[in-house]
Design an enzyme around this catalytic site. Structure first.
Site, short mmCIF file in Angstrom:
data_model
loop_
_atom_site.label_atom_id
_atom_site.label_comp_id
_atom_site.label_asym_id
_atom_site.label_seq_id
_atom_site.Cartn_x
_atom_site.Cartn_y
_atom_site.Cartn_z
CE LYS A 15 -4.24 1.62 2.20
NZ LYS A 15 -5.46 1.18 2.84
CD GLU B 127 -19.58 -1.25 8.46
OE1 GLU B 127 -19.83 -2.32 7.86
OE2 GLU B 127 -18.64 -0.50 8.13
NE ARG C 109 -22.91 -2.88 3.42
CZ ARG C 109 -21.73 -3.24 2.94
NH1 ARG C 109 -20.85 -3.82 3.72
NH2 ARG C 109 -21.43 -3.01 1.68
C1 LIG Z 1 -19.27 -0.77 4.65
C2 LIG Z 1 -18.02 0.04 4.70
N1 LIG Z 1 -17.39 0.23 5.88
C3 LIG Z 1 -16.27 0.96 5.93
C4 LIG Z 1 -15.75 1.52 4.80
C5 LIG Z 1 -14.55 2.41 4.91
N2 LIG Z 1 -13.39 1.86 4.21
C6 LIG Z 1 -13.08 2.22 2.97
S1 LIG Z 1 -11.71 1.49 2.37
C7 LIG Z 1 -11.51 0.65 3.82
C8 LIG Z 1 -10.34 -0.28 3.96
C9 LIG Z 1 -10.29 -1.25 2.84
O1 LIG Z 1 -9.16 -2.04 2.95
P1 LIG Z 1 -8.79 -2.96 1.73
O2 LIG Z 1 -10.01 -3.56 1.17
O3 LIG Z 1 -7.74 -3.88 2.18
O4 LIG Z 1 -8.25 -1.94 0.63
P2 LIG Z 1 -6.84 -1.18 0.59
O5 LIG Z 1 -7.16 0.25 0.82
O6 LIG Z 1 -5.94 -1.77 1.60
O7 LIG Z 1 -6.35 -1.40 -0.79
C10 LIG Z 1 -12.51 0.96 4.73
C11 LIG Z 1 -12.59 0.43 6.10
C12 LIG Z 1 -16.45 1.31 3.60
N3 LIG Z 1 -16.05 1.87 2.46
N4 LIG Z 1 -17.55 0.56 3.57
#
Ligand SMILES: Cc1ncc(C[n+]2csc(CCOP(=O)(O)OP(=O)(O)O)c2C)c(N)n1
Ligand SMILES: CC(=O)[C@@H](O)[C@H](O)COP(=O)(O)O
Ligand SMILES: [Mg+2]
Length: 619
Positions: free
Chosen positions: A284, A368, A396
């Protein structure tokens, strides 16, 4: 201005297919420069996008988008895909009012196959798209790209459970960078790290598999014997992954920054023409040192200086940090208080609580629904759980609030962060529905502080005095206060005006503008104004006050259907009051823009609010 020798030649994915692997490496360097150039100005999801540059290029090299469809989970990492699919010229408008979106949008391009914004949907979407392909008899592929963070969400497993039941052409790409927004959590994260630390053990598998397939099998008894020894041999040689139990062919782990390796493995998945899961390891923030060193801080950024990595605006106190600080103070005095986040420890301001009370802090991953039911369990067990969650992600958990918390009145405090308009994330992230879906739930109490002081006051009340589920909603960003006003109650505050026939009611962030709009109108006409702190259910005293006016005008930063004005109007009618209620609220999804631009477009800026009140007064 960086030199874009290769990128300037790419208009659509077909152009990059002509480049050699070494040219593709140079293209990737230019793509990173382009991402940094634009995101440092517009803000956006920097680290996640820098991590998937090679993966995106390889997908476009091997597959034919839009014939083959790419489904991006959350969608925050789709910028390179946008640049490569005819949107480079408009890329500098990303996340701006009227510009291209920071998430996939079908209306923007036929290369965006499905909307995203909320996590863990991609596998379910891809199974639907792939099944539709099979039913239509076409042999195109559907690729779901899902992060290790998104893989902590339950919907992802519902997707896995269904995806490999047939032979649809679905390829799940697990983009494993060991990070959600902050460090990824839970058993799955540990499991993926076991695979990463034994790559040969797992990587050998596909080769062995292919070797064994080549052994000829003739006649039934012989076939059975060979089959069983093949299985035994496989078990002895390598370990079966979780994903194979779901019915996928597992390929990986593969270095997600080596285009040649990526293309080989993608081609292999294509040749298999059945459900395949490819485990890709990425970094990342790759290619921008500050982001590589601190990927969490560069997950989502506002405008920043590229040479220092520093944001333009110094971080300041906001509602989330105020919430976290108040809760930490309360937890000091009451050991029953627990804090829960669904992968948003920093966003919701709970990091200080986490550092001070690690045993009472729970990051449950992007889950959630689970967070709410888990909170119910904690409450039933005698703890006082406080779940801080963005309004839009709380959507959610509707049934968990209704079924698991409300019927038996579990005392769970929900901090509804990012309530109202959020700005440049756009439609998917606006916090405009919480009032509409929480108010029908019996006994639910909802509060809307407009200042940090009120937030502290209300949080103390909710933790110490409420006895069922209750919600405190507050917006993204800083408090907007009227200096001459310091209410000390969690009920309403009213500024009466002798002779006034109309009362204007508001709450939360909008109240300051409502107050000053009314102040201007009061120069010529008496108008009363009421600020609600406890917005639902409205107290009898509050309704009595409203019922004394000919007109009550509600100004609300929420959806009109189910808003507070609608509930008040119904109650006033029940009370046989002659009061006419007017509601200025929101009727449609709200597109990306700054908060100020969006509120102005909705008629919820100070000038429009004043105009609206004046018009209603003359009705
Ligand atoms: C239902 C929901 N909860 C929380 C989020 C906030 N959120 C957006 S990206 C993320 C982390 C995602 O991690 P990953 O899938 O590993 O992607 P990376 O950014 O590491 O590539 C979160 C918690 C969201 N978009 N949707
Ligand atoms: C993609 C996503 O869902 C989050 O990264 C979100 O954009 C964070 O929003 P805030 O910037 O308001 O924390
Ligand atoms: Mg990740």
């Amino acid at each position: 201005m960086p030199n874009y020798e290769y990128l300037s030649r790419i208009h659509g994915p077909e152009d990059l297919k002509k480049l050699s692997f070494s040219e593709l490496d140079l293209l990737c360097a230019e793509l990173r420069a382009r991402l940094i150039e634009v995101i440092s100005q517009n803000g956006g999801h920097l680290a996640s996008n820098l991590g998937v540059v090679e993966l995106t290029v390889a997908m476009h090299k091997v597959f034919d988008c839009p014939k083959d469809q790419f489904v991006w989970d959350v969608g925050h990492q789709c910028y390179t895909h946008k640049i490569l699919t005819h949107r480079n010229e408009r890329f500098d408008t990303i996340r701006k009012e009227g510009g291209i979106s920071g998430f996939p949008k079908r209306c923007e391009s036929d290369c965006d196959s499905f909307i995203a914004g909320h996590s863990s949907t991609s596998i379910a979407v891809a199974t639907g798209l792939a099944k539709a392909n099979t039913l239509k008899g076409n042999d195109d592929y559907v690729l779901a790209v899902i992060g290790d963070g998104a893989m902590t969400g339950g919907l992802a497993y519902e997707g896995l459970n269904n995806a490999a039941r047939g032979n649809d052409r679905i390829i799940v790409i697990l983009n494993d960078n060991e990070m959600s927004i902050s460090k990824n959590v839970g058993a799955l994260a540990r499991y993926l790290s076991t695979i990463r630390s034994n790559p040969k053990y797992f990587r050998a598998k596909d080769r062995v598999e292919r070797g064994l397939k080549a052994i000829p099998v003739v006649g039934t008894p012989l076939r059975d014997a060979v089959f069983h020894s093949k299985e035994a041999l496989k078990r002895a040689l390598y370990k079966t992954t979780l994903f194979e139990y779901f019915g996928f062919t597992y390929l990986g782990p593969v270095n997600g920054h080596n285009i040649k390796n990526l293309c080989e493995v993608l081609q292999r998945a294509k040749d298999l023409a059945r459900p395949v899961l490819i485990h890709v390891e990425t970094k990342k923030g790759k290619g921008y040192l500050f982001a590589e060193k601190n990927p969490g801080a560069y997950h989502g950024v506002s405008k920043f200086d590229v040479s220092t990595g520093n944001p333009d605006a110094a971080p300041s106190m906001n509602f989330s940090s105020a919430f976290g600080e108040s809760l930490t103070r309360l937890a000091d005095k009451d050991e029953r208080i627990c804090a829960i986040t669904a992968a948003m420890k920093y966003g919701t301001g709970l990091h200080k609580f986490a550092a001070k009370f690690p045993s009472r802090f729970f990051d449950v991953g992007i889950a959630e629904g689970y967070a709410l039911t888990f909170a119910g369990g904690l409450a039933a067990g005698g703890m006082i759980p406080v779940f801080a969650v963005y309004s839009s992600f709380l959507q959610r958990g509707f049934d968990q609030i209704l079924h698991d918390l409300s019927i038996e009145r579990q005392h769970v405090v929900i901090g509804v962060d990012r309530a109202g308009v959020v700005g440049d994330d756009g439609e998917t992230h606006q916090g405009l529905f919480d009032i509409s879906f929480l108010t029908p739930i019996p006994h639910m109490e909802i509060y809307s502080p407009y200042s940090y002081q009120e937030l502290d006051f209300i949080l103390r009340h909710c933790v110490a005095e409420c006895d069922g589920p209750c919600a405190i909603r507050y917006p993204r960003g800083r408090e907007q206060v009227v200096p001459e006003l310091t209410p000390q109650s969690y009920e309403e505050y009213t500024l009466f005006a002798p002779g006034a026939k109309a009362l204007v009611v508001s709450y939360g962030r909008l109240f300051k503008d409502v107050w000053y709009a009314v102040e201007e109108i009061r120069q010529t006409k008496p108008v009363a104004v009421m600020k609600l702190q406890k917005i639902f259910p409205l107290s009898d005293e509050c309704l009595q006050i409203m019922g004394k006016y000919e007109q009550v005008i509600f100004i609300e930063e929420t959806m009109e259907a189910g808003c507070i004005g609608e509930h008040a109007a119904a109650r006033l009618q029940e009370m046989r009051c002659k009061t006419r209620c007017h509601i200025k609220a929101i009727r449609d999804f709200v597109p990306q823009a700054t908060v100020a631009q969006a509120l102005a477009a909705l008629g919820l800026d100070r000038a429009s609010i004043k105009e609206y009140i004046i018009q209603r007064l003359s009705d």
